[in-house]
Design an enzyme around this catalytic site. Structure first.
Site, short mmCIF file in Angstrom:
data_model
loop_
_atom_site.label_atom_id
_atom_site.label_comp_id
_atom_site.label_asym_id
_atom_site.label_seq_id
_atom_site.Cartn_x
_atom_site.Cartn_y
_atom_site.Cartn_z
N HIS A 1 -3.17 6.43 4.62
CA HIS A 1 -1.76 6.69 4.92
C HIS A 1 -1.34 8.04 4.35
CE1 HIS A 1 -1.64 2.68 6.25
NE2 HIS A 1 -0.94 2.10 5.31
N CYS B 1 0.81 -1.22 0.00
CA CYS B 1 0.00 0.00 0.00
C CYS B 1 0.85 1.27 0.00
CB CYS B 1 -0.95 0.00 1.19
SG CYS B 1 -0.16 -0.27 2.79
#
EC number: 1.2.1.11
Length: 374
Positions: free
Chosen positions: A282, A169
């Site tokens: 994130h 990710c």
């Protein structure tokens, strides 16, 4: 906050898990359910990413003639509603892949290593979200907006199975913003600092962060089951194992995967990965050093035209990307675009990137790969 039940609040943060449409299509027949479309299996369907697979499949009207919900025997028998139809979760077995064209895997590396090759033997194309095959030279590691050519020879109907790996990710979120600039001026060195949300460690970590937050506010000792230290009101080095070179596994994934995706073994990459008490999405600070000069205005224009990227870069009002703004969004947001003052001659830039780890960092990227197979 204490009045919110944990179950209710976690459902809120994973609210897109079981897809429902606020604006139903006028016809009662789903365009995505088609007899001449591929058959799909979702492996690890009860996990956070597995649930997001279903959400993205529905949001993008991905065509399918049938869909199997697969998980461990612990979850077998559970009932899930997907696009107004009820499904029973089946236990994952080798026979699960009979007649399946595309299998979306998000059940952990050990499951992928065991069942990925079995699925391929049965003619299934596997899109794997784990780290099991990412660095396998025979397996393409793909971000569709970045290196679609890596999987150009793999299609549905070619008569044989294959594995395509979803990158980590953090790598996906970083390279969505860095690649358009790399294509213009060639990155020679990249320094990344990540600020990673609880979602990266799954639904249980999200629940623990919320539980700890409530406990700390109430003056109770925090429950530390997923992480071995207090997460609420704290930051700490990413919980991946630390390697002999001092980097942890998450940091080395960014180094190795960037080199593979950009097809450049000489690119210099260093990373520091940190967990922050954010529920979902994130953030990353990225410093880029270029072979050719690239000024910030040109970089901003490049990023504004980059697929899957949105620029949020308002210096006057001090408004830049935040995890909250990108949660449940497909696009990766980039801002703080500025010249690196430590380098002469427009040879470097600093940027700040935010992306939804469950969405573009996992499920959306996998579904985009699956779309390229059609």
């Amino acid at each position: 906050m204490a009045s919110l039940s944990l179950q209710h609040s976690t459902h809120h943060f994973l609210s897109r898990a079981l897809p429902t449409r606020s604006k139903p299509k006028p016809t009662s027949i789903r365009m995505s359910l088609q007899q001449n479309a591929p058959s799909i299996a979702v492996v690890g369907v009860t996990g956070a990413v597995g649930q997001e697979f279903l959400s993205v499949l529905s949001d993008r009207d991905f065509p399918y003639r049938s869909i199997k919900m697969l998980a461990s025997n612990r979850s077998a028998g559970r009932r899930l509603t997907f696009e107004n139809k009820e499904y029973v979760v089946e236990e994952l077995t080798p026979e699960s892949f009979d007649g399946v064209d595309i299998a979306l895997f998000s059940a952990g590396g050990s499951i992928s290593k065991k069942f990925g090759p079995i699925a391929v033997e049965r003619g299934t194309i596997v899109v794997d979200n784990s780290s099991a095959f990412r660095m396998d030279e025979k397996v393409p590691l793909v971000i569709p907006e970045v290196n679609p050519e890596a999987m150009e020879n793999i299609k549905i109907g070619m008569g044989k199975g294959a594995i395509i790996a979803n990158p980590n990710c953090s790598t996906i979120i970083c390279l969505m913003a860095a690649t358009p600039l790399h294509k213009r001026a060639k990155v020679v060195r990249m320094v990344v600092s990540t600020y990673q949300a609880a979602s990266g460690a799954g639904a249980a970590a999200m629940e623990e962060l919320e539980l700890q937050t409530r406990e700390v506010l109430e003056g109770k000792p925090p429950t530390c089951k997923i992480f071995n230290q207090q997460y609420a009101f704290n930051i700490f080095s990413h919980n991946a194992s630390v390697l002999p070179n001092g980097y942890n596994e998450e940091e080395m994934k960014m180094v190795k995967e960037t080199r593979k995706i950009w097809n450049d073994k000489d690119i210099k990459v260093t990373a520091t990965c940190i967990r922050v008490p954010v529920m979902r999405a994130h953030a990353e600070s990225v410093n880029l050093q270029f072979e050719s000069p690239l000024d910030e205005d040109t970089a901003r224009d490049i990023l504004k035209n980059a697929p899957g990227v949105v620029v949020i870069d308002d210096r006057e009002s001090n408004h830049f990307p935040t995890p909250l703004e990108v949660s449940n969004k497909d696009d990766v947001a980039v801002g703080r675009i500025r010249q690196d003052l430590s380098l002469d001659g427009d040879q470097g830039l600093d940027i700040f990137v935010c992306g939804d780890q469950i969405r573009k960092g996992a499920a959306l990227n996998a579904i985009q790969i699956a779309e390229m197979l059609l």
